[in-house]
Design an enzyme around this catalytic site. Structure first.
Site, PDB file in Angstrom:
ATOM      1  CG  HIS A 102      -0.310   0.014   2.589  1.00 56.00           C
ATOM      2  ND1 HIS A 102       0.110  -1.098   2.975  1.00 56.00           N
ATOM      3  CD2 HIS A 102      -0.134   0.964   3.492  1.00 56.00           C
ATOM      4  CE1 HIS A 102       0.789  -0.867   4.249  1.00 56.00           C
ATOM      5  NE2 HIS A 102       0.656   0.421   4.649  1.00 56.00           N
ATOM      6  CG  HIS A 104       0.864   5.683   4.023  1.00 52.31           C
ATOM      7  ND1 HIS A 104       0.157   5.460   5.049  1.00 52.31           N
ATOM      8  CD2 HIS A 104       1.714   4.408   4.182  1.00 52.31           C
ATOM      9  CE1 HIS A 104       0.200   4.297   6.121  1.00 52.31           C
ATOM     10  NE2 HIS A 104       1.608   3.730   5.263  1.00 52.31           N
TER      11      HIS A 104
HETATM   12  P1  5GP Z   1       1.695   0.939   7.564  1.00 52.02           P
HETATM   13  O1  5GP Z   1       1.667  -0.769   7.339  1.00 52.02           O
HETATM   14  O2  5GP Z   1       2.477   1.271   6.038  1.00 52.02           O
HETATM   15  O3  5GP Z   1       2.644   1.105   8.619  1.00 52.02           O
HETATM   16  O4  5GP Z   1       0.350   1.321   7.750  1.00 52.02           O
HETATM   17  C1  5GP Z   1      -0.804   0.623   7.714  1.00 52.02           C
HETATM   18  C2  5GP Z   1      -1.868   1.563   7.640  1.00 52.02           C
HETATM   19  O5  5GP Z   1      -3.180   1.006   7.523  1.00 52.02           O
HETATM   20  C3  5GP Z   1      -1.818   2.688   8.965  1.00 52.02           C
HETATM   21  O6  5GP Z   1      -1.893   3.800   8.568  1.00 52.02           O
HETATM   22  C4  5GP Z   1      -3.536   2.160   9.629  1.00 52.02           C
HETATM   23  O7  5GP Z   1      -4.004   3.260  10.078  1.00 52.02           O
HETATM   24  C5  5GP Z   1      -3.963   1.732   8.207  1.00 52.02           C
HETATM   25  N1  5GP Z   1      -5.093   0.646   8.434  1.00 52.02           N
HETATM   26  C6  5GP Z   1      -4.806  -0.433   9.452  1.00 52.02           C
HETATM   27  N2  5GP Z   1      -6.078  -1.147   9.664  1.00 52.02           N
HETATM   28  C7  5GP Z   1      -6.968  -0.439   8.598  1.00 52.02           C
HETATM   29  C8  5GP Z   1      -8.265  -0.742   8.346  1.00 52.02           C
HETATM   30  O8  5GP Z   1      -9.169  -1.600   8.932  1.00 52.02           O
HETATM   31  N3  5GP Z   1      -9.216   0.185   7.883  1.00 52.02           N
HETATM   32  C9  5GP Z   1      -8.577   1.330   7.242  1.00 52.02           C
HETATM   33  N4  5GP Z   1      -9.316   2.196   6.504  1.00 52.02           N
HETATM   34  N5  5GP Z   1      -7.137   1.628   7.511  1.00 52.02           N
HETATM   35  C10 5GP Z   1      -6.364   0.661   8.149  1.00 52.02           C
END
Ligand code: 5GP
Ligand code: ZN
Length: 140
Positions: A102, A104
């Protein structure tokens, strides 16, 4: 059991858990981050499960990148931030918490302190209203 069975973003793609969607096409999905680092923080994901940049297929990587540009332009139009951070983490040591590729998109205002994503849940109505503005900009 396949990796995607318990993957939270695959569950979002399959509609098994809710999300506030911004944009969807054959290869990608964009939705609002539930714990945003700033107002308007969106996540662009590949519909095909791949854990990170090292694993993702080239065609999916390209599709995600094109969607990132499309959605970033819409965020610029809709929310007029002073800047936008586009970031992506690979591996727990790098801060990755969801192991499905993903990107951001984090709108930034001049002088704004860097927020941490994934810390505090946003108000769902606020997220829906931001998403509606971004969706409208995508269609204009
Ligand atoms: P990373 O893995 O790059 O650190 O970030 C994962 C991102 O996914 C985080 O910013 C977190 O807030 C978001 N996230 C985690 N679970 C969910 C979810 O169930 N729904 C949504 N919309 N975002 C999520
Ligand atoms: Zn997945």
């Amino acid at each position: 059991m396949s990796e995607s069975a318990n993957c939270i973003f695959c569950k979002i793609i399959r509609g098994e858990i809710p999300s506030i969607k911004v944009y969807e096409d054959a290869q990608t999905l964009t939705f609002m981050d539930v714990c945003p680092a700033s107002s308007g923080h969106a996540l662009v994901i590949s519909k095909a499960h791949a854990s990170n940049l090292l694993e993702i297929a080239e065609t999916d990587l390209l599709a995600v990148t094109l969607t990132v540009q499309r959605v970033a332009r819409a965020i610029q139009k809709a929310l007029a931030p002073d800047g936008m951070r586009v970031s992506q983490f690979n591996g727990a040591a790098a801060g990755q918490t969801v192991f499905h590729y993903h990107v951001h998109i984090i709108p930034m205002q001049e002088g704004q302190r860097t927020g941490s994503h994934g810390r505090e849940s946003a108000n769902p109505q606020e997220l829906e209203s931001l998403a509606a503005r971004i969706r409208a900009a995508l269609q204009s």
